[in-house]
Design an enzyme around this catalytic site. Sequence first.
Site, short mmCIF file in Angstrom:
data_model
loop_
_atom_site.label_atom_id
_atom_site.label_comp_id
_atom_site.label_asym_id
_atom_site.label_seq_id
_atom_site.Cartn_x
_atom_site.Cartn_y
_atom_site.Cartn_z
N ARG A 126 12.24 1.64 -15.95
CA ARG A 126 13.29 2.49 -15.37
C ARG A 126 13.01 2.84 -13.92
O ARG A 126 13.90 3.32 -13.22
CB ARG A 126 13.45 3.78 -16.19
CG ARG A 126 14.20 3.56 -17.50
CD ARG A 126 14.59 4.88 -18.15
NE ARG A 126 13.42 5.63 -18.60
CZ ARG A 126 12.86 5.51 -19.80
NH1 ARG A 126 13.39 4.67 -20.68
NH2 ARG A 126 11.81 6.21 -20.13
N ASP B 79 -6.49 -12.56 1.09
CA ASP B 79 -6.98 -11.18 1.31
C ASP B 79 -8.51 -11.19 1.34
O ASP B 79 -9.16 -10.22 0.97
CB ASP B 79 -6.44 -10.23 0.25
CG ASP B 79 -6.55 -8.75 0.64
OD1 ASP B 79 -6.81 -8.48 1.84
OD2 ASP B 79 -6.41 -7.89 -0.23
N HIS C 19 0.87 -1.20 0.00
CA HIS C 19 0.00 0.00 0.00
C HIS C 19 0.90 1.24 0.00
O HIS C 19 0.84 2.07 0.89
CB HIS C 19 -0.96 -0.01 1.18
CG HIS C 19 -2.11 -0.95 0.99
ND1 HIS C 19 -3.08 -0.74 0.05
CD2 HIS C 19 -2.43 -2.13 1.59
CE1 HIS C 19 -3.96 -1.74 0.08
NE2 HIS C 19 -3.58 -2.59 1.00
N ASN D 153 -0.55 -5.25 -6.35
CA ASN D 153 -1.77 -4.52 -5.95
C ASN D 153 -1.42 -3.53 -4.84
O ASN D 153 -0.72 -3.87 -3.89
CB ASN D 153 -2.85 -5.48 -5.46
CG ASN D 153 -3.28 -6.45 -6.56
OD1 ASN D 153 -3.04 -7.65 -6.50
ND2 ASN D 153 -3.88 -5.91 -7.60
N GLY E 210 -10.37 -6.18 -1.27
CA GLY E 210 -10.20 -7.56 -0.84
C GLY E 210 -10.80 -8.51 -1.85
O GLY E 210 -11.19 -8.12 -2.95
N ASP F 154 -6.60 -14.84 -7.67
CA ASP F 154 -8.03 -15.06 -7.91
C ASP F 154 -8.42 -14.78 -9.35
O ASP F 154 -9.61 -14.82 -9.69
CB ASP F 154 -8.88 -14.20 -6.95
CG ASP F 154 -8.65 -12.70 -7.16
OD1 ASP F 154 -7.75 -12.33 -7.94
OD2 ASP F 154 -9.37 -11.91 -6.54
ZN LIG Z 1 -5.80 -6.96 2.98
#
Ligand SMILES: [Zn+2]
Length: 392
Positions: free
Chosen positions: A224, A268, A192, A216, A304, A244
Site C-alpha cells: 500500500r 557500488d 538514500h 538498498n 558498498g 552481488d
Molecule cells: Zn555508492
Amino acid sequence: MTVLHGGRVVTPDGVVEDGWVSVEGGRITGMGRGPAPLGGVDLGGRWLLPGFVDVHVHGGGGYDMTASPEDMAGAVAFHRRHGTTRTLVSLVTAPPDALVEQLGWVADAVAAGPDLNGHIVGAHLEGPFLADSRRGAHNPVYLLMPDRQVFARFVEAAHGTVRSMTIAPELPGAIELIGDVLDAGGVAAIGHSDATYAEACTAIDAGATLATHLFNGMRPLHRREPGIIGAALASGIFCEVINDGVHVHPAITTLVAGAPGRTVLVTDAVRAAGMGDGEFFVGGLQVRVSNGQARLAGTDTLAGSSLTLDGALRRAVQECGLPIEVASAAASGNPARAIGIDNDCGAIVVGLAADLVVLDQDLMVVGVMAGGQWDASDPASGLGPARAWAQA
Ligand SMILES: [Zn+2]
C-alpha cells in the site's frame, strides 16, 4: 585496422554466432557473420561484448577514488581489467570543500581526453543531500538539506562533468534541486531516501530518471506504500542494481530485468574490491570486509560492495538466469542510455567506440579493448596471458 572474428558477438539485436567486428581509429567500423574480410584475431568461439559502463563506483584494487587523482586512476585501471571501459566517479557524502576538490580531479581526468584513462565520463555525486534515516554508510556529520548554492559550487568546480546526482526527494528543496541538476546537464537520481510513492512520483515528474541502487537505501516495497521502489518500477525509469548476491537476492535482479531496457548493473564498489577481506576507511568511516561483504565496522550496514561488473554480469546470467544479451545490455547499453552517452558507446554497433570485452565460456574476462586499444594493464592482473592471446 584490427579485425576480431570467430566470436559470439552480443549486439542490441541479439547474438551473432561466428561474428566478426572490425576496428579502426578507436571506432567500430564494420561487423558481420562468417569469414572476416581481412583475417585478424580469431576469437575461437569466445564471447564479444561491449565494454561495461559503471555509473556507480567508489574504488577498487585498493584505491579509493576520492583519495587523490592517482587513486582515481588506479581504481579505474583495476575495473578496466574487469571489463569496465566507461566510468562515473561516485563521490560519497563529504564536506562541500572536499567535494569541490574531488570534482576538480574528475574534471581534469575528463579533460585529459580519450587515452586509456580518458574513459572517466564524469562525476556521480552520491550526496550530500540524502535522508539521514536511509544514509547507509554515508557519514551523517556531512549530510545537508538540499542547497542550491552549494550545488552551484559543485557545478562550477566540475566544469560540466556532474553527470549524475543522487537526491532524497522528500527533503525540503529537493525538487528545485532536481531542476538544477538537469540544467547542469546531469541526470537526477533518487535514493538514500525514505520517500513515499507520491514523493518519488513528484521527483520523477520533475525529471528524475534513475533510481540509485534500487531496494538498498530506501523504504521497502509495501503493497500500500510502494515508495521509490514502486514508483521506479511502475514509471519505467532506469534502476541501478548491485547484483552481488548480497545487496539483493538474485530473484530481485531477475524481477527488475523483466522489463527490457531499464536495468543498470552497477558495482557500488569500494577500494576493497579485488583485495580480499580486511579493514579500511570509506568516507572517514571504518569498514570491515569479510567474505567479500563490506559493512560498517561493528554493524550490519552494508558499505558498498567488492563487486566488479564482470562479476555482476556473470551472476546475472548464471544465477539470475538472464539471457546474455539482456545481461550485456544491463552492463553496457542501459547505463550508457541512462547517462546519455549511448551515441558514443555501450553497444557493438558500427560507428560507436571500440570498447569491447572478450569473455571465455565461463564468462571470465580474457581481453579488454578500450577505444580500440587492448588494455595494457599490469600483467599481475592475471590477464597478461589473455593479452598475449589477443595480440597473437
Ligand atoms: Zn555508492
